[in-house]
Design an enzyme around this catalytic site. Structure first.
Site, PDB file in Angstrom:
ATOM      1  N   HIS A  69       0.842  -1.189   0.000  1.00  0.00           N
ATOM      2  CA  HIS A  69       0.000   0.000   0.000  1.00  0.00           C
ATOM      3  C   HIS A  69       0.885   1.249   0.000  1.00  0.00           C
ATOM      4  O   HIS A  69       1.116   1.845  -1.045  1.00  0.00           O
ATOM      5  CB  HIS A  69      -0.966  -0.030   1.195  1.00  0.00           C
ATOM      6  CG  HIS A  69      -1.878   1.157   1.253  1.00  0.00           C
ATOM      7  ND1 HIS A  69      -2.159   1.810   2.430  1.00  0.00           N
ATOM      8  CD2 HIS A  69      -2.543   1.805   0.290  1.00  0.00           C
ATOM      9  CE1 HIS A  69      -2.982   2.817   2.184  1.00  0.00           C
ATOM     10  NE2 HIS A  69      -3.231   2.825   0.885  1.00  0.00           N
ATOM     11  N   CYS A  74      -0.586   0.364   9.624  1.00  0.00           N
ATOM     12  CA  CYS A  74      -0.803   1.719   9.110  1.00  0.00           C
ATOM     13  C   CYS A  74      -2.235   1.890   8.580  1.00  0.00           C
ATOM     14  O   CYS A  74      -2.942   2.784   8.999  1.00  0.00           O
ATOM     15  CB  CYS A  74       0.194   2.046   8.003  1.00  0.00           C
ATOM     16  SG  CYS A  74       1.864   2.271   8.615  1.00  0.00           S
ATOM     17  N   HIS A  75      -2.645   1.020   7.650  1.00  0.00           N
ATOM     18  CA  HIS A  75      -3.958   1.212   7.037  1.00  0.00           C
ATOM     19  C   HIS A  75      -4.776  -0.070   6.972  1.00  0.00           C
ATOM     20  O   HIS A  75      -5.693  -0.205   6.172  1.00  0.00           O
ATOM     21  CB  HIS A  75      -3.807   1.832   5.646  1.00  0.00           C
ATOM     22  CG  HIS A  75      -2.995   3.084   5.639  1.00  0.00           C
ATOM     23  ND1 HIS A  75      -1.651   3.078   5.358  1.00  0.00           N
ATOM     24  CD2 HIS A  75      -3.323   4.348   5.943  1.00  0.00           C
ATOM     25  CE1 HIS A  75      -1.174   4.304   5.475  1.00  0.00           C
ATOM     26  NE2 HIS A  75      -2.165   5.101   5.830  1.00  0.00           N
ATOM     27  N   GLY A  76      -4.384  -1.048   7.786  1.00  0.00           N
ATOM     28  CA  GLY A  76      -5.217  -2.219   7.961  1.00  0.00           C
ATOM     29  C   GLY A  76      -5.219  -3.245   6.836  1.00  0.00           C
ATOM     30  O   GLY A  76      -6.200  -3.961   6.657  1.00  0.00           O
ATOM     31  N   PRO A 116      -6.544  -2.001   1.909  1.00  0.00           N
ATOM     32  CA  PRO A 116      -6.284  -1.139   0.743  1.00  0.00           C
ATOM     33  C   PRO A 116      -5.108  -1.562  -0.138  1.00  0.00           C
ATOM     34  O   PRO A 116      -4.979  -1.067  -1.259  1.00  0.00           O
ATOM     35  CB  PRO A 116      -6.003   0.228   1.370  1.00  0.00           C
ATOM     36  CG  PRO A 116      -5.470  -0.074   2.731  1.00  0.00           C
ATOM     37  CD  PRO A 116      -6.129  -1.343   3.169  1.00  0.00           C
TER      38      PRO A 116
END
Lengths: 176, 286, 414
Positions: free
Chosen positions: A121, A140-142, A155
């Site tokens: 990502h 950080c963003h799963g 993501p």
């Protein structure tokens, strides 16, 4: 101005000489720019260190070892039979980046997974043995990866990258 | 008119006087120094001049001399084994470089237990240094540290002459380092010479006296050459000087090749600009 | 910048921008329509050459800073890393080091051109003083840049030059400690020099803008040393001056390239390829060539404070030069006596440079003292007197007339 009184040639006239001169100048400026751009590429000393050798004989089943390669972490995971069976039973068809587990390991060393530990990502380092697929979870963003390092949720667009590596013998791999 | 010419005459006399003082001053100063003149001779090098290139076989021989003789006391800390196979160098193959590197032991670590360990050298390793630190080097060499050899060929100058200096840039003379190193190795005096209280008699040494801290390092036949070259001190010193020039300036060939193209380009561009400028100014008296 | 702009906005966008930020008309008036005396010779191209050199130094310096490490433990090794491993590092580093020399070659020609043609005289005093400030900033930048490779000459040059300030009575040694950030030249010194070496060129660029601004207010001087009387005497800056400037700059770069590619270490000192050693001074230390005349003046005075004062005085005297020269005639072309003294000054300056590289002993010391004395006599005695006793040649009535006279009264086609 003097241009009118001296009857000089029209300065903006683009005759052959002017065009040749300007073109040569442009070539010169372009060539000059190259060293200034190229100097930012990895230098000779960095390129010379672009491969490492790792002893894998001490990695226990279930264990993930992190080594540093080209400034980044590489995860080496010795997967358990249970994990292997689970991966086998999961068809890659509906994954975001479909890839069978067998395409991500070396023949004869199927239990050993080597991936670059950088989330596809935005470059964070995922945590091992975490997430709903017992693979990796990026804080950080799963993004969630499975035990083959494939992206399953979140993501990130791609699976964790498999670096270029080779088995020198049963105990040692060379990455890069 | 008369005051003018008087002034001019005055000026000329002043210039003449100043010139005379200068010449007298400099001859006096040089007379005091003339007691010892180091014998440094210019050599013909394959890497001199605008199209200069290193002689690969010579660099390989020079490396052998460095490795078997010089490296016992001198470090070469900015040169790596991988440099030996790069373009414009001695032209070893990558396989040869790996084999050469593997002959040395390199300290690495710490490992997972926090311990340092020794491993065979790799192409990316620097040349090993013979002493752990300058103090150890000093203690082992009668109080004089053998200088690092990475830049030695650029760090020594024999060229001080007022007569040649102003034109050396035009003649492209940049080989003062290898000239000096070559001369040094060939100008050791008789070993029973009583001239020096400390150091070794050497008539090429750049100093106030011909006494050099390094004993004669090499003698005829000491290093075996495989390519049939003469195994003499003269040949050894020529080869090792060339090798040291390469070690100090590994991009020399690339530099000279690029330079030729750049200068040709600039001259063509300047000519075009000249005619453009002339055309623009054609109808303006100036 | 003087008078009404001849710029006519061509497009709707240009008209729109012109009302809000008249930057195109500013550039047009400064570098296109700006009236330039038509009799300028090639010595007038050095302004453009200097601009090119400043740009070159900033550009190469900026990329070198991407690889250089200002730390006394690794500075020397980081320069070698640039020379050996970084792509084109050898080119950038040799280009920058030799660039300093060529910057100074150009600035010295530029200054001596100003001296010969009286470019410092009314109304160009401020223009001249701004130029001198640039020269001082260049010297500071050049000196600090030379320290960065952390070789033996870097270290000992820094030691000697910073010690100049210890000559100041009472506070001298405190100032030197402050400059060093320690009790000798060391890591803190190297770090601050790197910071300032990066900063000063931008200050130079700022003063260059003022210098060019002042130039455009008063107009360029010219070989005849008389002001343009009519449009007959001038040509527009573009394409006339620009074409000549670009040509001269490229020729200058041919010689510059020769040094970068064929004799890159010619102006440097071999000792600077030995890593700095605070315990051993090289046998023969001297600054880079462009400081040698001032270094000779420093050494010629047998008193510490006196030597430092004379050295700085040699530059200070140039700042007040516009008021020392009493002659109303600018160009040496029409000053037969001054012309001779000018050439003596050139010989004395070059001589001082040579003496600065010689050991400070015997006849060299005597010669240095004589030359130093003459340098100051030239500015403080000869120039004020010369304006009173000299009979200048008759001046031409206009630049056009001067051109006609030079070309032998023929309508010339060159």
């Amino acid at each position: 101005m003097a241009t009118t009184t001296h009857d000089t040639p029209e300065p903006s006239r683009r005759d052959f000489l002017t065009i040749a001169t300007i073109a040569t100048g442009a070539v010169g400026v372009g060539s000059l720019a190259w060293p200034f751009i190229d100097q930012m590429e990895p230098d000779a000393s960095a390129l010379a260190l672009s491969s490492i050798e790792v002893d894998i004989s001490q990695i226990q089943p279930g264990q993930i070892v992190t080594v540093k390669w080209r400034g980044k972490p590489v995860f080496i995971r010795n997967r358990t039979d249970k994990e292997m069976a689970e991966l086998k039973n999961t068809p890659p068809g509906d994954m975001k980046d479909p890839q069978p587990d067998s395409a991500r390991v070396k023949k004869g060393h199927e239990n050993l997974l080597v991936v670059v530990g950088v989330c596809t990502h935005l470059g964070c380092i995922p945590l091992g043995h975490s997430g709903s697929f017992d693979g990796w979870f990026c804080p950080c963003h799963g993004s969630v990866y499975d035990a083959s390092g494939r992206i399953r949720k979140g993501p990130a667009p791609l699976n964790l990258a498999v670096p270029e590596y080779a088995f020198l013998n049963d105990k040692t791999i060379k990455i890069g | 008119m008369t005051s003018l010419s008087k002034g001019a005459a005055l000026v000329r006399q002043a210039v003449l006087a100043a010139g005379l003082i200068l010449v007298a001053g400099s001859t006096w100063a040089t007379a005091a120094e003339e007691a010892y003149e180091p014998a440094i001779t210019k050599q013909l090098w394959s890497f001199a001049g605008p199209f200069g290139k290193f002689d690969k076989a010579q660099l390989q021989r020079g490396y052998k001399v460095y490795k078997e003789v010089c490296s016992n006391c001198h470090s070469m800390k900015f040169v790596s084994f991988r440099n030996l196979s790069q373009a414009g160098g001695p032209g070893f193959t990558e396989e040869q470089v790996k084999a050469l590197a593997a002959t040395v032991k390199v300290q690495d670590g710490p490992n997972d237990n926090g311990e340092m360990f020794e491993r065979p050298g790799k192409a990316s390793d620097r040349f090993p240094s013979p002493f752990a630190n300058p103090e150890a080097a000093k203690a082992a060499n009668n109080g004089a540290v053998p200088p690092d050899m990475s830049l030695l060929a650029k760090a020594r100058s024999a060229e001080k002459s007022i007569y040649t200096w102003p034109i050396n840039w035009l003649l492209q003379y940049q080989e003062y380092g290898p000239d000096y190193i070559y001369s040094l190795l060939n100008h050791y005096g008789p070993e029973d010479s009583k001239v020096c209280e400390t150091g070794y008699y050497n008539t090429a040494y750049l100093g106030s006296r011909p006494c050099f801290a390094m004993p004669k390092p090499i003698s005829d036949g000491q290093v075996t050459y495989d390519d049939g070259s003469k195994e003499t001190v003269e040949q050894y010193s020529r080869d090792v000087s060339a090798f040291l020039m390469w070690a100090a300036e590994p991009k020399l060939e690339e530099r000279k090749e690029t330079g030729f193209k750049v200068i040709i380009f600039l001259i063509v561009f300047a000519s075009l600009l000249y005619f453009t400028k002339r055309k623009i100014w054609a109808n303006v008296a100036h | 910048m003087s008078g009404h702009s001849t710029y006519v906005p061509g497009t709707a966008f240009e008209r729109w921008l012109e009302k809000r930020l008249p930057i195109i008309s500013l550039v047009h008036d400064s570098f296109v329509s700006f009236p330039t005396p038509k009799n300028l010779n090639y010595f007038w191209t050095f302004g453009a050459i200097l601009s090119a050199m400043l740009g070159w130094q900033i550009l190469t310096g900026m990329v070198l800073a991407m690889h250089y490490a200002a730390n006394d433990a690794v500075a020397f090794a980081s320069v070698e890393h640039i020379m050996r491993d970084v792509n084109y590092g050898w080119l950038l580093r040799y280009g920058h080091a030799n660039g300093a020399s060529f910057f100074f070659i150009a600035v010295y020609i530029h200054i001596f051109r100003g001296l010969y043609f009286g470019s410092y005289k009314e109304p160009r005093e401020v223009l001249w003083i701004l130029g001198m400030i640039i020269f001082l900033l260049m010297m500071a930048t050049g000196f600090m840049g030379y320290v960065l490779p952390w070789g033996q000459m870097s270290f000992w040059g820094a030691t000697v030059i910073t010690n100049l300030f210890s000559a100041i009575p009472l506070v001298g040694s405190s100032i030197v400690t402050w400059l060093w950030g320690g009790f000798s030249v060391g890591d803190p010194t190297l770090n601050r020099f790197f910071s300032l070496h990066y900063l000063l060129p931008f200050m130079i660029a700022g003063v260059v803008i003022l210098h060019v601004w002042a130039l455009h207010v008063v107009g360029q001087n010219n070989p005849a040393g008389i002001e343009p009387k009519s449009t007959e005497d001038t040509v527009p800056f573009t394409p006339y001056a620009t074409s000549k400037d670009v040509f001269a700059t490229v020729v200058f770069f041919v010689i510059f390239a020769w040094f970068i590619f064929y004799v890159p270490n010619y102006t440097g000192d071999p000792d600077n390829y030995i890593e700095a050693n605070p315990l051993a001074t090289p046998a023969h230390i001297e600054p880079e060539w462009y400081f040698l005349p001032f270094y000779a003046i420093l050494r010629s005075i047998p008193d510490k404070l006196g030597g430092v004062l004379c050295m700085f005085g040699a530059i200070a005297v140039l700042f007040v030069l516009p008021w020392l020269d009493t002659s109303k005639v600018r160009s040496a072309t029409y000053r037969p006596l001054y012309r001779q003294f000018f050439w003596i000054l050139v010989i004395v300056s070059v001589g001082l440079g040579w003496l600065g590289a010689q050991p400070p002993e015997g006849g060299y010391v005597i010669a240095s003292r004589l030359f130093t004395a003459y340098y100051f006599i030239h500015f403080l005695v000869i120039l004020p007197l010369l304006g009173l006793i000299e009979t200048p040649k008759p001046l031409p009535t206009s630049i056009s007339e001067a051109v006609l006279a030079k070309n032998g009264h023929q309508p010339a086609h060159t």
